[in-house]
Design a protein around this motif. Sequence first.
Motif, PDB file in Angstrom:
ATOM      1  N   LYS A 170     -34.998  -5.702 -42.274  1.00 49.49           N
ATOM      2  CA  LYS A 170     -35.996  -5.948 -43.319  1.00 49.49           C
ATOM      3  C   LYS A 170     -36.003  -4.815 -44.343  1.00 49.49           C
ATOM      4  CE  LYS A 170     -40.942  -6.905 -43.975  1.00 49.49           C
ATOM      5  NZ  LYS A 170     -42.256  -7.081 -43.284  1.00 49.49           N
ATOM      6  N   PHE A 172     -33.532  -2.829 -45.169  1.00 45.98           N
ATOM      7  CA  PHE A 172     -32.262  -2.718 -45.910  1.00 45.98           C
ATOM      8  C   PHE A 172     -31.604  -4.096 -46.004  1.00 45.98           C
ATOM      9  CE2 PHE A 172     -33.063   1.251 -43.582  1.00 45.98           C
ATOM     10  CZ  PHE A 172     -33.223   2.125 -44.660  1.00 45.98           C
ATOM     11  N   PRO A 173     -32.191  -4.989 -46.798  1.00 50.49           N
ATOM     12  CA  PRO A 173     -31.720  -6.378 -46.815  1.00 50.49           C
ATOM     13  C   PRO A 173     -30.362  -6.580 -47.477  1.00 50.49           C
ATOM     14  CG  PRO A 173     -33.392  -6.042 -48.492  1.00 50.49           C
ATOM     15  CD  PRO A 173     -33.349  -4.779 -47.691  1.00 50.49           C
ATOM     16  N   ASP A 174     -29.919  -5.616 -48.272  1.00 52.06           N
ATOM     17  CA  ASP A 174     -28.678  -5.797 -49.024  1.00 52.06           C
ATOM     18  C   ASP A 174     -27.599  -4.782 -48.678  1.00 52.06           C
ATOM     19  OD1 ASP A 174     -29.807  -7.936 -50.612  1.00 52.06           O
ATOM     20  OD2 ASP A 174     -30.920  -6.389 -51.710  1.00 52.06           O
ATOM     21  N   GLU A 175     -27.914  -3.796 -47.855  1.00 46.62           N
ATOM     22  CA  GLU A 175     -26.963  -2.735 -47.557  1.00 46.62           C
ATOM     23  C   GLU A 175     -26.035  -3.116 -46.397  1.00 46.62           C
ATOM     24  OE1 GLU A 175     -30.106  -2.279 -48.212  1.00 46.62           O
ATOM     25  OE2 GLU A 175     -30.256  -0.723 -49.754  1.00 46.62           O
ATOM     26  N   SER A 176     -24.901  -2.444 -46.334  1.00 48.59           N
ATOM     27  CA  SER A 176     -23.943  -2.660 -45.250  1.00 48.59           C
ATOM     28  C   SER A 176     -24.339  -1.814 -44.046  1.00 48.59           C
ATOM     29  CB  SER A 176     -22.530  -2.287 -45.707  1.00 48.59           C
ATOM     30  OG  SER A 176     -22.087  -3.157 -46.719  1.00 48.59           O
ATOM     31  N   GLU A 202     -24.147 -14.560 -46.516  1.00 49.41           N
ATOM     32  CA  GLU A 202     -23.933 -13.378 -47.339  1.00 49.41           C
ATOM     33  C   GLU A 202     -24.495 -12.120 -46.685  1.00 49.41           C
ATOM     34  OE1 GLU A 202     -27.461 -15.746 -49.056  1.00 49.41           O
ATOM     35  OE2 GLU A 202     -25.451 -16.150 -48.260  1.00 49.41           O
ATOM     36  N   ARG A 203     -25.498 -12.259 -45.807  1.00 43.52           N
ATOM     37  CA  ARG A 203     -26.016 -11.093 -45.084  1.00 43.52           C
ATOM     38  C   ARG A 203     -25.077 -10.716 -43.958  1.00 43.52           C
ATOM     39  NH1 ARG A 203     -26.835  -6.793 -44.888  1.00 43.52           N
ATOM     40  NH2 ARG A 203     -28.559  -5.594 -44.025  1.00 43.52           N
ATOM     41  N   LYS A 206     -22.135  -8.397 -44.581  1.00 46.39           N
ATOM     42  CA  LYS A 206     -22.350  -6.968 -44.727  1.00 46.39           C
ATOM     43  C   LYS A 206     -22.710  -6.286 -43.407  1.00 46.39           C
ATOM     44  CE  LYS A 206     -23.539  -6.827 -49.615  1.00 46.39           C
ATOM     45  NZ  LYS A 206     -24.478  -6.292 -50.626  1.00 46.39           N
TER      46      LYS A 206
END
Length: 336
Positions: A170, A172-176, A202-203, A206
């Motif tokens: 939650k 870091f919704p866009d980080e690898s 798409e999640r 990553k």
Amino acid sequence: MSTSDNRPRKQWYRKKVVWIPLLFVAYVFFVNSSYLAAPPAGSPFLLAHRGMTQTFHMEGLTNETCTAERIYPPEHPYLENTLPSMKAAFAAGADVVEFDVHWTKDGQFAVFHDWTLGCRTNGDGVTRDFTLADLQKLDIGYNYTADGGRTYPFRGKGIGLMPSLTDVLKAFPDESLLIHIKSNDPNEGQALADALQALPKERLEKLTVYGGDEPIAAVKSQIPELRVISMDTMKSCLIPYIAAGWSGYVPDACAHTQLHIPDQIAPWLWGWPNRFMARMEAVNTRAILVAGSGDFSAGFDTPADLDRVPATFTDGIWTNRIDRIGPVFPEKFAGN
């Protein structure tokens, strides 16, 4: 036929015996030489091991060593595997953050390094014997010391800092992210797959999961599109590659995975670094360069360590000191 009549044929045969091996060696060199391959595009990326962490001396280290009792004098206020440490790692330049998870008594995943609680916290016992709520009441910085127990600089500062896997996803919704399962329990792998499989494609792209052979096999079985790594996946890829990669052959087991490669071993891989990376990229696999022989998660932790990274390397670099490496990294690899 006289002996002299056979002489030209024998000379031709001798030349053939000499030239065939030389041609083979030349072929192998051509197929695998990075000097003859175009350098890959892009720049390497940084993988921060456990976020922004307190590091420790490695002398005499074993799997039973309590590393919280041997930290260096703190240079920053962060504790590993916490949301603040991950946020600080990304801010310092990390492209990927690694963290550890443990299955809890109530079927959730706590983000914490150790199998047991006594080394780092004011608790005792096996991590998975407690509920997530119980674990989050602990002081995770309780036993960190840099002077043999005379002082405890993080005591009282780690209460409530143990996040859950849900908290991390939650925050870091866009980080690898690189998720480390700390057991070899296939049921834990199944539970982690259950927790991740509802995430959008798409999640998942990553995320990478690594750990013991059995839980990783369970994760891969349930979420085949997820990138995973274990000792078994590494061996299945690299052993046949070492045997036949001279020909350009890339085993099917190398596809869509991640390889953690010690920099002392990397030069022995066929085509290292340019052709090797190109071959792995072609099958959607990335390499993470770790330091030395790969023992105990050694990383590139000083600016001088980065001198050992090939100038044309464009995959991942493992570090335990993102606070030191992140600020100098862009300038170091600006020409890539």
